[in-house]
Design a protein around this motif. Sequence first.
Motif, PDB file in Angstrom:
ATOM      1  N   VAL A 155     107.441 -78.169 -49.420  1.00  0.00           N
ATOM      2  CA  VAL A 155     106.885 -79.515 -49.659  1.00  0.00           C
ATOM      3  C   VAL A 155     106.381 -79.494 -50.728  1.00  0.00           C
ATOM      4  CG1 VAL A 155     105.384 -81.241 -49.088  1.00  0.00           C
ATOM      5  CG2 VAL A 155     106.320 -79.887 -47.127  1.00  0.00           C
ATOM      6  N   THR A 156     106.840 -80.606 -51.768  1.00  0.00           N
ATOM      7  CA  THR A 156     106.243 -80.584 -53.073  1.00  0.00           C
ATOM      8  C   THR A 156     105.281 -81.878 -53.111  1.00  0.00           C
ATOM      9  OG1 THR A 156     108.521 -80.492 -53.801  1.00  0.00           O
ATOM     10  CG2 THR A 156     107.156 -81.485 -55.518  1.00  0.00           C
ATOM     11  N   SER A 157     104.219 -81.177 -53.917  1.00  0.00           N
ATOM     12  CA  SER A 157     102.981 -82.200 -54.007  1.00  0.00           C
ATOM     13  C   SER A 157     102.948 -83.095 -55.165  1.00  0.00           C
ATOM     14  CB  SER A 157     101.571 -81.247 -54.183  1.00  0.00           C
ATOM     15  OG  SER A 157     100.372 -82.099 -54.138  1.00  0.00           O
ATOM     16  N   ALA A 158     101.944 -83.963 -55.300  1.00  0.00           N
ATOM     17  CA  ALA A 158     102.059 -84.970 -56.250  1.00  0.00           C
ATOM     18  C   ALA A 158     102.252 -84.525 -57.956  1.00  0.00           C
ATOM     19  CB  ALA A 158     100.602 -85.815 -56.083  1.00  0.00           C
TER      20      ALA A 158
ATOM     21  N   ASP B 269      95.837 -84.026 -52.214  1.00  0.00           N
ATOM     22  CA  ASP B 269      97.270 -84.148 -52.764  1.00  0.00           C
ATOM     23  C   ASP B 269      98.309 -83.494 -51.730  1.00  0.00           C
ATOM     24  OD1 ASP B 269      96.544 -85.946 -54.782  1.00  0.00           O
ATOM     25  OD2 ASP B 269      97.073 -84.770 -56.194  1.00  0.00           O
ATOM     26  N   ASP B 270      97.949 -82.068 -51.852  1.00  0.00           N
ATOM     27  CA  ASP B 270      98.728 -81.100 -51.098  1.00  0.00           C
ATOM     28  C   ASP B 270      98.839 -81.549 -49.382  1.00  0.00           C
ATOM     29  OD1 ASP B 270      98.965 -79.916 -53.511  1.00  0.00           O
ATOM     30  OD2 ASP B 270      97.755 -78.107 -52.969  1.00  0.00           O
TER      31      ASP B 270
ATOM     32  N   ALA C 211     100.602 -84.437 -48.847  1.00  0.00           N
ATOM     33  CA  ALA C 211     102.226 -84.302 -49.196  1.00  0.00           C
ATOM     34  C   ALA C 211     102.719 -83.733 -47.768  1.00  0.00           C
ATOM     35  CB  ALA C 211     102.481 -83.350 -50.264  1.00  0.00           C
TER      36      ALA C 211
ATOM     37  N   GLU D  29     102.932 -86.204 -44.947  1.00  0.00           N
ATOM     38  CA  GLU D  29     104.199 -87.168 -45.188  1.00  0.00           C
ATOM     39  C   GLU D  29     105.391 -86.691 -44.822  1.00  0.00           C
ATOM     40  OE1 GLU D  29     106.139 -89.988 -48.692  1.00  0.00           O
ATOM     41  OE2 GLU D  29     104.286 -88.598 -48.911  1.00  0.00           O
ATOM     42  N   GLU D  30     105.622 -85.045 -45.268  1.00  0.00           N
ATOM     43  CA  GLU D  30     106.810 -84.519 -45.153  1.00  0.00           C
ATOM     44  C   GLU D  30     107.094 -84.088 -43.522  1.00  0.00           C
ATOM     45  OE1 GLU D  30     110.715 -83.347 -46.231  1.00  0.00           O
ATOM     46  OE2 GLU D  30     109.004 -84.467 -47.548  1.00  0.00           O
TER      47      GLU D  30
END
Length: 311
Positions: A23-26, A94-95, A98, A101-102
Amino acid sequence: MSRLMHVSSGPYAPPVPARELTVTSADGSRLHVEVHGREDAPAVVLSHGWTCSTAFWAAQVRDLAVDHRVIAYDQRGHGRSPVAVAHSTDALADDLEAVLEETLAPGEKAVIAGHSMGGMTVLAAAGRAGFREHVVAVLLCSTGSSRLVDESLVVPLRPGRARTWLTRRVLGTRAPLGPVTPTARRILKYGTMGPGSAPHMVEACARIVHACPRAVRYAWSRVLDTLDLDHGVRELAVPTAVVVGTADRMTPPVHARALVAALPNCIGITELPGLGHMTPVEAPDLVSAKIRELAAAYVQFNQGDQVKEGA
């Protein structure tokens, strides 16, 4: 003398996930995420603490994955998540956003359990829109929202400037931890676990903690040193249960009691006599049961309707 990242047998050996994803954070940081259990089951998210990894939750994953979808992720720089540039409570929030959301469908609800810095992650994210969309209940294990160094009991002195000064240098040391030796186990047990912790519990925690990169350990120690998430406690409006060991030197019960007093919707505190900071390892059945109770009480799940496609 091995630098094995976790034990490979016994109840604290991490089970094989059903799937893994990145997963890619902000800010572009990449996070290693594991999903266990059935995709058509109620969701539980596990957020580990400072110097730990997804392996820390092995007992909970094994228990809960029988009838839940268990999502565990490595905090940035920990476990299999690469080292990131930013180290802050905003980055932790943020993490988590993310990951939610994913791995969750729009509007899908989950229970989150956070241990130590993982609980602080929950507090940091409590006011975020993504958190409020997905989180229906929380378990906070062995955590606090502020004054971590001032209240720590790792250094056996009376409260005051001398103890705070020494604690800051102990917890914020740049020294390498080295291999897991008998002496290393004794030190880790003293600082983070109850006096009655079984050897296999100490071994499991030592392997995980000693695997954390020195630079990552130090960077996050600086964040914890100045932590102030009291506002996050007030914003955590969902039903929240609190667990703490009475012999916790890292985040002693004063923190848990402060959380209980400030949380808008606290549904109870469990104080575990003689247990230390590593409550999910020291009391695995109780922590798993607490998570299971929260999911049963608060997650309304329609099987087959809310699975995140392609996650």
